[in-house]
Design an enzyme around this catalytic site. Structure first.
Site, PDB file in Angstrom:
ATOM      1  N   GLY A 109       0.818  -1.273   0.009  1.00 36.63           N
ATOM      2  CA  GLY A 109       0.063  -0.012   0.132  1.00 36.63           C
ATOM      3  C   GLY A 109       0.876   1.303   0.003  1.00 36.63           C
ATOM      4  O   GLY A 109       0.357   2.309  -0.328  1.00 36.63           O
ATOM      5  N   CYS A 110       2.076   1.221   0.263  1.00 36.47           N
ATOM      6  CA  CYS A 110       3.034   2.310   0.282  1.00 36.47           C
ATOM      7  C   CYS A 110       3.485   2.593  -1.402  1.00 36.47           C
ATOM      8  O   CYS A 110       3.583   1.731  -2.152  1.00 36.47           O
ATOM      9  CB  CYS A 110       4.160   2.183   1.045  1.00 36.47           C
ATOM     10  SG  CYS A 110       3.866   2.253   2.729  1.00 36.47           S
ATOM     11  N   ILE A 111       3.197   3.715  -1.565  1.00 39.34           N
ATOM     12  CA  ILE A 111       3.687   4.303  -2.926  1.00 39.34           C
ATOM     13  C   ILE A 111       5.206   4.582  -3.211  1.00 39.34           C
ATOM     14  O   ILE A 111       5.681   4.974  -2.325  1.00 39.34           O
ATOM     15  CB  ILE A 111       2.999   5.552  -3.477  1.00 39.34           C
ATOM     16  CG1 ILE A 111       1.372   5.290  -3.538  1.00 39.34           C
ATOM     17  CG2 ILE A 111       3.419   5.919  -4.839  1.00 39.34           C
ATOM     18  CD1 ILE A 111       0.737   6.476  -3.526  1.00 39.34           C
TER      19      ILE A 111
END
Length: 111
Positions: A109-111
């Site tokens: 979920g981290c960009i």
């Protein structure tokens, strides 16, 4: 994969600088990664890094920021389990940056 030399040992990292082999992690590696991230490690930083490593060992996943703040609040108290505190320690994203220094994969979920 890129290779960096840390304290005389070659360590593989991916294109974003995360360790490819979690077993390569030690405090020298963490210090190197922190320097690359422009984070000056204090006792508070180590507390979060060590918490993340324990969390990963238990759940086999690097927590995203919401999960991280809740888990830290539960274990270390609400003073430390909040976004403001964690962003002061890791300004480029507590989950993403702290996981990198802890030698863990990039949280989902981290960009």
């Amino acid at each position: 994969m890129a290779t960096v030399n840390i304290a005389g040992k070659d360590v593989e990292v991916d294109e974003e600088g995360y360790l490819t082999n979690l077993a390569d992690w030690n405090e020298d590696v963490a210090a190197y990664l922190a320097q690359e991230e422009k984070v000056e490690m204090t006792e508070s930083h180590w507390e979060v890094v060590n918490f993340l490593r324990e969390y990963y060992n238990e759940y086999q996943i690097a927590p995203a920021i919401r999960v991280l703040t809740k888990a830290i609040a539960k274990k270390l108290g609400p003073d430390k389990g909040n976004n403001k505190y964690l962003y002061e320690l890791f300004p480029y994203g507590p989950a993403k940056q702290a996981c990198k220094i802890a030698g863990l994969p990039k949280p989902t979920g981290c960009i």
